[in-house]
Design an enzyme around this catalytic site. Structure first.
Site, short mmCIF file in Angstrom:
data_model
loop_
_atom_site.label_atom_id
_atom_site.label_comp_id
_atom_site.label_asym_id
_atom_site.label_seq_id
_atom_site.Cartn_x
_atom_site.Cartn_y
_atom_site.Cartn_z
N ASN A 220 0.85 -1.20 0.00
CA ASN A 220 0.00 0.00 0.00
C ASN A 220 0.88 1.24 0.00
O ASN A 220 2.11 1.16 0.01
CB ASN A 220 -0.97 -0.02 1.18
CG ASN A 220 -0.24 -0.05 2.50
OD1 ASN A 220 0.45 0.89 2.85
ND2 ASN A 220 -0.37 -1.15 3.24
N ARG A 221 0.25 2.39 -0.01
CA ARG A 221 0.97 3.65 -0.27
C ARG A 221 1.52 4.32 1.00
O ARG A 221 2.00 5.44 0.92
CB ARG A 221 0.03 4.63 -0.98
CG ARG A 221 -0.38 4.13 -2.36
CD ARG A 221 -1.50 4.97 -2.95
NE ARG A 221 -1.12 6.35 -3.18
CZ ARG A 221 -1.96 7.31 -3.51
NH1 ARG A 221 -3.25 7.05 -3.63
NH2 ARG A 221 -1.54 8.54 -3.71
#
Ligand code: CTP
Length: 416
Positions: A220-221
């Site tokens: 994820n970011r």
């Protein structure tokens, strides 16, 4: 050889006055970077090296980088009484590197050179960034001296772990100089706020990765910026900080103990272990909610017929919920984060209140990620919801300011 003290023009005296004490260790050269950061950000820095420090880095380097004469002994310009004046006029004293010897002298009030005189006369916040061999750091004498200094309100950063002078590896390295500057700058910005002294806190940061095969993962970011800002803020307030870092590509916060993990399972194990002796746990990490049911030991090949490989996922454990519902340390404060967009069932805050109840934590820091702007950004805008019904909005601010707002709320709960 030394000329002394403050030749600053009156307008320069408006600038915060920082004393940089440098003691005799090989890491003295790294203090040049601490000095440069303070000078370039508009501080008036007086460097006070010990005689031993000058064996490692000479006075011309300190004078050139600070733009001032170096103050190193009590016998120069005696009429200006430098042995008391430098300390009295300081807004912050940073000692980097701090040897076992200076910690001992400071703890016992010995004033046998200009730096230790300065430490005795200073009434401002003091930050020590120790660097020494592991044996010296672990010696009961040093442990006792560090405890004494901390009990008096000084921030004594834990040394970093890594390569030491010579062939040794272990705890005792000077933390990253830029990170020392970051923590010290926050101490200067909030004098008298060592309100987390004696507290042990755990912060998770970054985003976990779930590997499909040796080269591919679900991730994820999350950048880890908010988690690292929380760690630095807590360090500047005197806490002992452990960071559980999931795939974070940032320098370790100065003084933090960093545990590196990759997957949600590893993060869970590390956080639950560290939570056992923690006064607060802040789950700023973004653990992947799902993982592949099976991880291939070989790289998955493309099929000749153009079909995609099946991807079966299963749910990861919810670490925050487990932490909050099965408190490892009674009375500890558990903080979660919620990245919400709002949907047809409710607004961002509606969903966040429901999440706070579901997770069972004491505080939930709510981000509206509708625009995706928070990821990797230096700023953040949050609402901090309390299980007691409290709500505090923090308007767009640096992640550092958001971190301090979160610690303010945690500290308030410690006080009860
Ligand atoms: N969290 C956790 N373990 C997980 C997933 C999330 O501990 N497996 C923590 C995060 O660190 C964060 C909080 O839970 O502090 C909120 O994460 P979020 O992903 O927003 O919550 P979810 O439980 O995934 O809620 P939902 O998907 O229902 O919105």
């Amino acid at each position: 050889m030394t000329d002394t003290v403050d030749e600053a023009a009156p307008q320069q005296r408006e600038r915060p006055r920082v004393v940089l004490g440098v003691t005799g260790g090989i890491a003295a050269y790294k203090a040049c970077e601490v000095l440069r950061r303070f000078s370039e950000s508009g501080h008036d820095v007086t460097v006070v090296p010990t005689a031993a420090a000058l064996e490692f880095v000479g006075a011309p380097t300190w004078a050139a980088l600070s733009g001032k004469p170096v103050a190193a002994d009590v016998w120069s310009r005696v009429h200006e009484v430098p042995h008391v004046r430098i300390g009295q006029e300081a807004d912050l004293v940073v000692v980097a590197p701090a040897t076992a010897d200076v910690l001992a002298r400071a703890a016992h009030g010995i004033a046998d050179d200009l730096l230790t005189n300065t430490l005795l006369t200073a009434r401002c916040p003091v930050v020590f960034a120790p660097a020494m061999h592991t044996e010296m750091w672990e010696h009961p004498a040093t442990r006792a001296n560090v405890a004494t200094l901390r009990s008096r309100g000084a921030v004594v950063l834990e040394p970093a772990v890594g390569r030491l002078t010579g062939r040794d590896t272990g705890k005792g390295r000077l933390p990253d100089p830029v990170e020392i500057y970051e923590v010290a700058r926050q101490v200067l910005a909030r004098p008298g706020a060592a309100d987390l002294a004696g507290r042990r806190v755990v912060v998770s940061a970054g985003g976990t990765r779930e590997f499909l095969d040796p080269v591919r993962f679900l991730g994820n970011r999350s950048s880890g910026l908010q988690g690292y800002a929380l760690a630095r803020a807590a360090l500047s307030r005197g806490a002992e900080v452990t960071v559980v870092a999931a795939n974070v590509a940032l320098a370790d916060p100065a003084g933090a103990h960093v545990v590196r993990v990759t997957s949600t399972a590893e993060l869970r194990e590390a956080v639950l272990r560290e939570a056992g002796s923690a006064d607060a746990v802040v789950m700023a990490a973004a653990p992947a909610d799902f993982r592949p049911v099976a991880q291939s030991t070989e790289k998955i090949k493309k099929a000749a017929d153009g079909s995609a490989p099946p991807l079966a996922l299963e749910q990861n454990p919810d670490v925050l919920r487990e932490l909050a519902t099965e408190r490892r340390a009674p009375g500890s404060v558990v903080v979660g984060f919620a990245a919400e967009t709002g949907d047809s069932t409710g607004s961002v805050l509606d969903l966040a209140r429901a999440k706070l109840a579901r997770k069972g934590c004491d505080l939930l820091v709510v981000n509206d990620v509708g625009g995706g702007a928070v990821f990797g950004s230096e700023d953040n805008e949050v609402v901090i919801l309390g299980a007691d019904g409290s709500s505090r909005a923090v308007a767009r601010a640096s992640k550092t300011d958001v971190a301090h707002a979160i610690w303010d709320e945690v500290a308030r709960r410690f006080a009860h």
